[in-house]
Scaffold this motif. Structure first.
Motif, PDB file in Angstrom:
ATOM      1  N   ALA A 102       0.654  -1.316  -0.170  1.00  0.00           N
ATOM      2  CA  ALA A 102       0.138   0.161  -0.161  1.00  0.00           C
ATOM      3  C   ALA A 102       0.820   1.304  -0.028  1.00  0.00           C
ATOM      4  O   ALA A 102       0.464   2.270  -0.578  1.00  0.00           O
ATOM      5  N   GLY A 103       1.984   1.239   0.698  1.00  0.00           N
ATOM      6  CA  GLY A 103       2.770   2.478   0.727  1.00  0.00           C
ATOM      7  C   GLY A 103       4.330   2.466   1.638  1.00  0.00           C
ATOM      8  O   GLY A 103       4.388   1.287   1.896  1.00  0.00           O
ATOM      9  N   ALA A 121       0.076   7.665   5.183  1.00  0.00           N
ATOM     10  CA  ALA A 121      -0.622   7.068   6.209  1.00  0.00           C
ATOM     11  C   ALA A 121      -2.035   6.658   5.845  1.00  0.00           C
ATOM     12  O   ALA A 121      -2.449   5.660   6.287  1.00  0.00           O
ATOM     13  N   LYS A 122      -2.535   7.418   5.024  1.00  0.00           N
ATOM     14  CA  LYS A 122      -3.920   7.403   4.798  1.00  0.00           C
ATOM     15  C   LYS A 122      -4.059   5.794   4.113  1.00  0.00           C
ATOM     16  O   LYS A 122      -4.862   5.023   4.554  1.00  0.00           O
ATOM     17  N   THR A 123      -3.242   5.571   2.949  1.00  0.00           N
ATOM     18  CA  THR A 123      -3.392   4.262   2.367  1.00  0.00           C
ATOM     19  C   THR A 123      -3.052   3.301   3.102  1.00  0.00           C
ATOM     20  O   THR A 123      -3.682   2.244   2.863  1.00  0.00           O
ATOM     21  N   VAL A 124      -2.160   3.569   3.844  1.00  0.00           N
ATOM     22  CA  VAL A 124      -1.751   2.176   4.579  1.00  0.00           C
ATOM     23  C   VAL A 124      -2.518   1.943   5.656  1.00  0.00           C
ATOM     24  O   VAL A 124      -2.853   0.770   5.784  1.00  0.00           O
ATOM     25  N   LEU A 125      -3.133   2.971   6.335  1.00  0.00           N
ATOM     26  CA  LEU A 125      -3.924   2.608   7.330  1.00  0.00           C
ATOM     27  C   LEU A 125      -5.427   1.945   6.791  1.00  0.00           C
ATOM     28  O   LEU A 125      -5.956   0.951   7.342  1.00  0.00           O
ATOM     29  N   ILE A 152      -4.487   5.360  14.255  1.00  0.00           N
ATOM     30  CA  ILE A 152      -3.223   6.214  14.527  1.00  0.00           C
ATOM     31  C   ILE A 152      -3.214   6.737  15.967  1.00  0.00           C
ATOM     32  O   ILE A 152      -4.157   6.995  16.619  1.00  0.00           O
ATOM     33  N   ILE A 153      -1.970   6.646  16.535  1.00  0.00           N
ATOM     34  CA  ILE A 153      -1.836   6.728  17.813  1.00  0.00           C
ATOM     35  C   ILE A 153      -0.754   8.133  18.163  1.00  0.00           C
ATOM     36  O   ILE A 153      -0.699   8.463  19.296  1.00  0.00           O
ATOM     37  N   GLY A 154      -0.176   8.356  17.249  1.00  0.00           N
ATOM     38  CA  GLY A 154       0.577   9.518  17.449  1.00  0.00           C
ATOM     39  C   GLY A 154       1.631   9.857  16.376  1.00  0.00           C
ATOM     40  O   GLY A 154       1.250   9.575  15.127  1.00  0.00           O
ATOM     41  N   GLU A 155       2.663  10.950  16.330  1.00  0.00           N
ATOM     42  CA  GLU A 155       3.445  11.248  15.370  1.00  0.00           C
ATOM     43  C   GLU A 155       4.920  11.333  16.108  1.00  0.00           C
ATOM     44  O   GLU A 155       5.236  11.370  17.253  1.00  0.00           O
ATOM     45  N   VAL A 156       5.628  11.372  15.175  1.00  0.00           N
ATOM     46  CA  VAL A 156       7.180  11.468  15.291  1.00  0.00           C
ATOM     47  C   VAL A 156       7.660  13.095  15.132  1.00  0.00           C
ATOM     48  O   VAL A 156       7.080  13.521  14.185  1.00  0.00           O
ATOM     49  N   VAL A 157       8.452  13.302  16.306  1.00  0.00           N
ATOM     50  CA  VAL A 157       9.006  14.681  16.111  1.00  0.00           C
ATOM     51  C   VAL A 157      10.365  14.823  16.208  1.00  0.00           C
ATOM     52  O   VAL A 157      11.122  13.835  16.508  1.00  0.00           O
ATOM     53  N   ALA A 158      11.201  15.930  15.905  1.00  0.00           N
ATOM     54  CA  ALA A 158      12.561  16.129  15.981  1.00  0.00           C
ATOM     55  C   ALA A 158      12.824  16.235  17.645  1.00  0.00           C
ATOM     56  O   ALA A 158      14.094  15.379  18.053  1.00  0.00           O
TER      57      ALA A 158
END
Lengths: 324, 361
Positions: free
Chosen positions: A199-200, A270-274, A288-294
Motif C-alpha cells: 500500500a505504501g 498514512a491514509k492508504t497504509v491505514l 493512528i496513535i501519535g506522531e514522530v517529532v524531532a
C-alpha cells in the motif's frame, strides 16, 4: 521411547507438504527463486506459564512469535525449525494439542516447519515445556525496514487493541486467577505486513511483545534519535483489559501483545497504509496513535486524557500488582 | 469504562483547573500523603496543568518506601534461617537493607517467596507444616486488617507454623510528625483515600483543630485530585480548616468499624521506625502479647548487625517532602528503577520512581 515420540507424535503432527522433515540431519532448501533478496534469520525461545491460556498456547505462540519477528524486518517468512525441551511427566495429550496448534499456526502463516529436535529432561528440570523456534525468510530486493527508520513527520499506527495477550496469560496465572473473557491476540502478522508494504512506504515496524507498546516506542525513539508524541485518548484498549488493569494497578501500555505491530509511516502514505491495514482481518482495529517529532530526541511523551503531558518510560523489571 | 471515564473527563478537568486558577491568589503547598496519589498525579499530567503557584509534594505514603533498613535486615536474617520460608509482597524483595535486599538473599540461597495476598502465605504454611512460614507484613491501614483476618484464619485452623513479621505503619502519626517539621510549611493535606475507607475522618481532626491546616480525603482519579485541590484552597481562603471528604463514593466519616475491629483484636499500637524519618511514637502495629506465638520477633532468635542507611541517599528528606527527588545526587545516576539505591526508587508508588518514570527530572 524418544523414537516413538518423534515418529508417532511429532512427525505426523508437523509434517506438511515439505518432504524434508524426516530422518536426515538437516533440511536442505533452495532459495533460488529469491535471487536479489536478502536472507532474514531469527530465533526465540518460549517459556510461557501457564502453557495453555485463553486464545492460544505455547505452540501457536512459538510459531507466530518467530513469524512476526521475521515480518518486522519486512521479510516474507518461509521456514521454521522447532526445538522442544519437555519435562518428564508432561501429559502426552497436552503435547499433541500443542503440536496440532503449531501445525495450524504454520499453515495459517504459510510457513513450513522443516527441522526439529526434542529433549526430555527429568521432572523438576523444566517447567512443563519450553519451545525454541528459529525462522528464515527473504527480504525482497530494495526493501529496508528497521526499528531505526523513524523520521520526524511520520505518523505512528498500531494494528489493534493493546494488552490482550499479557492480561489473558495473567488471568490464568496461579495465585491471580480471575474470571474474564480476555483472549490472547496471538496471530501471524506477515499477511498484514505484505498488505502494508504493497500500500505504501513504511519507515519502521516492530511488534510490541514483552514490555508492551511503551517499551517499543521508547526503543523506536532512542534507536532513531527522534521524539515521539502519543495521544492517550487514541490508544485502543478493550474494556475487559482496561478493567483488569485498573483493578491490578497495571498499565496496558506495558502489557505484552503477540499479534500487534506498530508502524512508523510517512504522513503522505498514512491514509492508504491505514486503509490497507483495516482491510486485513488482523488489522481491522488499526488506528493512528501519535506522531514522530524531532525534539526531544530519544523521548516519548504522552498527551494525557485530561490535557496534561508526561513522559513514557521503559518498563524496568516486571509489572507487579500493587500492595494497596 | 463506567465509574472511571467520568472521572477523567477533559472538559470537566478544564473547568476545575480554571476554578483553581481563579482562587489561587498566593502560593499554596499541599502534600499528597499517599503513593497512589503521587502516581495518579504524575500519570495524568496534573502537575503540568496546575498554575505554578500550587505545589503538590509527595509524602511518606508508600509502605515499601518507609520500611526501615533494620526491618529489611531482620527479614533477610529470617529468610536465611534453616527450615524457614519468608513470604512477602513483590516490591518488598527489592528494597535495599544494610547489606542485602531480600532478592539478593534469595539469590544467595535463602527461601524468599513472593505472594499476592497474605492468605497465599498462610496456604504456603498449611502445605508444608515442617517449615515455618514468616509473612513480612508491610502496609498501612488499607491492608493491615486483611493480615489480621489471615492470622484469625490461621488460629482457627490451628496452624502453628505461620508467623508474622509486622512492619505495619499507621498514617496519622506520620502526618503529625510532618506538621511538626517547620521547614516544610504545608498548607494542607490531600489525605489518603483507601486508608480513609478504614479509619474514617476522626484520626485527621487534629490537623484542623490543633494545627489549623486544611485536609481533604481524595479519590484517585484526575478529577478527584483536582477537585480536592480546589477544596483545600477554599478551606484556607475562607478561614475554615476542617476535614472534608471529596471521595464520598468510597469513604464515610466513620470508616469501616468491622475492619478496625479485626485489626484491634490482634494488633496494638507500637512505636515504628520509618525509613529516613526515624521512630514515630505510636505509628506502628505489633501483635498483642496473647498472640506472641505468631510473632516472628518473639519466636525466632533474630540476630542482625548494626543497620545503616545508604550514604548519599536522601530518601528521608524526600519522604518528608523537604526535598524533591531530582535534588538527590544519586537520582537518575547511581539510583534508577533498575538499580535502586533508596527505597523510594524501588516501589512503583515511590516518589523517586514516579519522578523518574513520568519525567519530572
Amino acid at each position: 521411547m524418544m523414537r516413538e515420540l518423534i515418529e508417532e507424535l511429532f512427525l505426523p503432527a508437523l509434517k506438511g507438504e515439505c518432504a524434508c522433515l524426516g530422518s536426515d540431519d538437516s533440511a536442505v532448501l533452495s532459495l533460488a527463486e529469491f535471487s536479489g533478496g536478502r536472507l532474514a534469520l531469527t530465533t526465540d525461545t518460549y517459556v510461557v506459564s501457564p502453557v495453555f491460556f485463553p486464545g492460544g498456547n505455547i505452540g501457536d505462540l512459538a510459531v507466530n512469535g518467530t513469524v512476526n519477528d521475521l515480518s518486522m524486518a519486512g521479510a516474507r517468512p518461509l521456514y521454521l525449525t522447532a526445538g522442544f525441551v519437555v519435562e518428564e511427566g508432561f501429559p502426552v495429550a497436552d503435547l499433541a494439542k500443542i503440536l496440532d496448534s503449531m501445525k495450524k499456526a504454520a499453515d495459517r502463516a504459510d510457513v513450513m516447519i522443516v527441522a526439529g529436535d526434542t529433549k526430555v529432561v527429568e521432572h523438576g528440570k523444566a517447567d512443563g515445556i519450553f519451545i525454541n523456534t528459529a525462522g528464515a525468510g527473504m527480504v525482497p530486493a530494495g526493501l529496508d525496514i528497521t526499528a531505526r527508520g523513524l523520521k520526524p513527520g511520520d505518523v505512528l499506527i498500531v494494528s489493534g487493541t493493546i494488552g490482550d495477550h499479557g492480561m489473558a496469560v495473567l488471568s490464568k496465572r496461579e495465585g491471580l486467577d480471575f474470571e474474564s473473557d480476555i483472549k490472547s491476540d496471538s496471530a501471524p502478522l506477515n499477511g498484514l505486513v505484505a498488505d502494508m508494504i504493497a500500500a505504501g512506504d513504511i519507515n519502521a515496524l516492530r511488534d510490541p511483545t514483552r514490555g508492551g507498546l511503551a517499551s517499543t516506542l521508547v526503543e523506536f525513539a532512542s534507536e532513531s534519535g527522534v521524539g515521539i508524541v502519543i495521544d492517550e485518548s487514541s490508544l485502543p484498549v478493550r474494556e475487559p483489559v482496561r478493567g483488569a488493569c485498573e483493578i491490578l494497578g497495571l498499565d496496558p501500555l506495558y502489557v505484552a501483545n503477540e499479534g500487534k505491530l506498530v508502524a512508523s509511516v510517512p504522513r503522505a502514505a498514512a491514509k492508504t497504509v491505514l486503509a490497507a491495514m483495516r482491510k486485513n482481518a488482523v488489522g481491522r482495529e488499526s488506528t493512528i496513535i501519535g506522531e514522530v517529532v524531532a525534539e526531544p530526541a530519544g523521548k516519548v511523551l504522552m498527551k494525557t486524557i485530561i490535557g496534561g503531558t508526561r513522559l513514557v518510560d521503559m518498563l524496568s523489571g516486571e509489572q507487579l500488582p500493587r500492595i494497596c | 469504562m463506567k465509574h472511571v471515564d467520568e472521572y477523567r473527563d477533559s472538559a470537566l478537568a478544564r473547568v476545575l483547573v480554571d476554578g483553581i486558577r481563579q482562587v489561587a491568589d498566593r502560593p499554596f503547598k499541599f502534600m499528597e500523603v499517599c503513593g497512589s496519589h503521587t502516581v495518579a498525579i504524575f500519570k495524568s499530567g496534573i502537575r503540568d496543568l496546575l498554575p505554578r503557584n500550587i505545589s503538590l509534594i509527595s509524602g511518606p505514603g508508600c509502605p515499601v518506601c518507609v520500611t526501615s533498613v533494620e526491618d529489611i535486615d531482620k527479614a533477610a536474617a529470617i529468610a536465611g534461617m534453616d527450615g524457614v520460608v519468608l513470604a512477602t509482597f513483590g516490591d518488598m524483595v527489592r528494597v535495599p537493607g544494610s547489606r542485602v535486599s531480600l532478592q539478593k538473599a534469595k539469590a544467595d540461597g535463602a527461601d524468599v517467596r513472593v505472594v499476592y495476598s497474605p492468605f497465599d502465605a498462610l496456604k504456603l504454611a498449611q502445605s508444608d507444616p515442617s517449615r515455618k512460614v514468616v509473612f513480612l507484613a508491610a502496609g498501612f491501614e488499607t491492608t493491615s486488617p486483611a493480615v489480621a483476618a489471615t492470622l484469625g484464619r490461621a488460629i482457627e485452623a490451628g496452624v502453628k507454623n505461620f508467623l508474622l513479621l509486622s512492619v505495619h505503619k499507621t498514617i496519622p502519626g506520620a502526618m503529625r510528625a510532618l506538621l511538626d517539621t517547620p521547614e516544610l510549611g504545608l498548607d494542607g493535606f490531600i489525605c489518603p483515600g483507601h486508608v480513609s475507607t478504614i479509619i474514617g475522618t476522626a484520626p485527621y481532626r487534629f490537623i484542623a483543630d490543633e494545627y489549623r491546616r486544611a485536609a481533604v480525603v481524595s479519590g484517585f482519579e484526575p478529577l478527584d485530585i483536582l477537585q480536592s485541590t480546589l477544596m483545600l484552597i477554599e478551606q484556607i481562603r475562607e478561614g475554615r480548616p476542617s476535614v472534608e471528604i471529596q471521595y464520598r463514593r468510597a469513604v464515610s466519616e466513620e470508616g469501616n468499624p468491622v475492619a478496625r475491629g479485626v485489626l484491634g483484636r490482634y494488633f496494638e499500637a507500637s512505636d515504628a521506625n520509618w525509613r529516613g524519618i526515624g521512630v514515630i511514637p505510636g505509628s506502628g502495629l505489633k501483635l498483642k502479647t496473647e498472640y506472641a506465638a505468631y510473632d516472628a520477633e518473639r519466636v525466632l532468635d533474630i540476630k542482625i548487625g548494626e543497620s545503616r542507611e545508604t550514604r548519599g541517599c536522601i530518601c528521608g528528606m524526600v519522604l518528608k517532602g523537604i526535598k524533591n527527588p531530582p535534588e538527590c545526587r544519586l537520582f537518575g545516576k547511581a539510583c534508577t528503577p533498575e538499580t535502586p539505591v533508596g527505597a523510594c526508587m524501588v516501589s512503583f508508588e515511590g516518589s523517586c520512581a514516579a519522578y523518574y518514570k513520568y519525567g519530572a527530572r
